[in-house]
Design an enzyme around this catalytic site. Structure first.
Site, PDB file in Angstrom:
ATOM      1  N   GLU A  36       0.828  -1.192   0.000  1.00 51.08           N
ATOM      2  CA  GLU A  36       0.000   0.000   0.000  1.00 51.08           C
ATOM      3  C   GLU A  36       0.874   1.259   0.000  1.00 51.08           C
ATOM      4  O   GLU A  36       1.946   1.261   0.607  1.00 51.08           O
ATOM      5  CB  GLU A  36      -0.783  -0.096   1.311  1.00 51.08           C
ATOM      6  N   LYS A 169      -5.745  -0.151  14.193  1.00 48.31           N
ATOM      7  CA  LYS A 169      -5.145   0.734  15.179  1.00 48.31           C
ATOM      8  C   LYS A 169      -6.045   0.870  16.396  1.00 48.31           C
ATOM      9  O   LYS A 169      -7.270   0.928  16.284  1.00 48.31           O
ATOM     10  CB  LYS A 169      -4.887   2.114  14.541  1.00 48.31           C
TER      11      LYS A 169
END
Ligand code: PSU
Ligand code: MN
Length: 312
Positions: A36, A169
């Site tokens: 990515e 996260k």
């Protein structure tokens, strides 16, 4: 008389441009791993991001697969970047492109770094099946009011790709994110863990529905998942190596401060994730950066091993 129009392009199909080594590997059925570019452009500080780009590609190669970093440059979606193109991705000012932004960037001939959602879409369109990243986007805390739910989750529900990550996260609402993945029929596998990882921390406090312990099991699950007709992707969640985990107390303090900072500065939308990552990097004196780099590298290695297994 009508003037002769030499070539009228009627097809509107836009297919990603493959680098030569990615094209060759796909043609031969060899292992390829998508990487990515948003984590490079917006998740890691310059100039460290440029070295990280090389380290991630090297980690994939070291485990027998061809790396394919994904981005949009001059309006061309690219799967596999040259060193010069990686320089551009890691330079300043690149837009952050999720799936909804891809057509805009192509139509307006812009540059942009791709998120998990957009990388998955382009990689799958190119025929790449395995993708490594750091942490997925997910449901944000307070989403009941803000409606902030990453497009990564919908993309995974509709894109046939294996995403190797370290969970989501801890800045997110992890429980809600797991619920949305369940709704999207996206299988979530813990790699050598029974706990869903929390990116900077090995354990988010939530269990994973399933555990696997080697790449061959992942390949077997993926083949069966697709063979049974599912269009959804799969999340393979690997905790950060124990030695690289961020200290728990430091993590909790930075998270509380970071969330307060967002509210104070009125940061919303696609700026939320980069702002929180930057806050962690600055507030931990670089410790969170080391954690972030270590986990992405470990994910690139595992993704390569899974891709090799799938290419057998
Ligand atoms: N993982 C990282 N660093 C990042 C991201 C993931 O280690 O910067 C990025 C990914 O590109 C992910 C995006 O798709 O954050 C999620 O952004 P949002 O919450 O705005 O959808
Ligand atoms: Mn968001």
């Amino acid at each position: 008389m009508m003037p002769h129009v030499p070539h009228t392009v009627r097809s509107t199909a836009v297919s990603p441009e493959l680098s030569a080594d990615v094209a060759a590997a796909l043609a031969d059925g060899r292992a390829v791993v998508a990487l990515e570019s948003t984590l490079l452009a917006h998740g890691l500080p310059a100039p460290r991001n440029r070295a990280a780009a090389d380290e991630l590609e090297a980690a994939v190669r070291a485990h027998g697969a061809v790396p394919a970093t994904v981005a949009v440059l001059d309006g061309v979606p690219r799967v596999g970047l040259s060193p010069d193109e990686l320089d551009r991705v890691c330079g300043a000012g690149l837009a952050k492109l999720s799936v909804r932004d891809l057509g805009v960037a192509v139509g307006l001939r812009r540059d942009g770094a791709t998120t998990v959602a957009a990388t998955a879409a382009l990689a799958a369109a190119a025929g790449v099946v395995v993708f490594a990243t750091g942490g997925l986007g997910g449901v944000h805390r307070g989403a009941r009011e803000s409606w902030d739910v990453s497009a990564d989750l919908a993309a995974l529900a509709g894109t046939g790709i294996v995403v190797v990550c370290s969970g989501v996260k801890s800045i997110l609402d992890v429980a809600a994110t797991l619920e949305v993945l369940e709704t999207g029929s996206v299988p979530v596998l813990g790699y050598r863990t029974d706990s869903f990882p929390g990116f900077y921390r090995r354990d988010s406090g939530h269990p994973v529905p399933w555990r696997v312990d080697d790449p061959a099991q992942v390949a077997a699950v993926w083949r069966a998942h697709r063979g049974l007709g599912s269009a959804a992707g799969l999340v393979l969640a690997q905790p950060v190596p124990a030695a690289d985990e961020l200290d728990g107390a430091l993590h909790d303090r930075l998270l509380a401060d970071g969330l307060a900072l967002l509210a104070e500065r009125g940061i919303t939308g696609k700026d939320v994730t980069p702002a929180l990552l930057e806050h962690f990097h600055a507030g931990s004196g670089g410790a969170s950066l080391a954690t972030n780099l270590a986990l992405v590298k470990a994910n690139a290695e595992l993704a390569a091993r899974v891709a090799v297994e799938l290419s057998r």
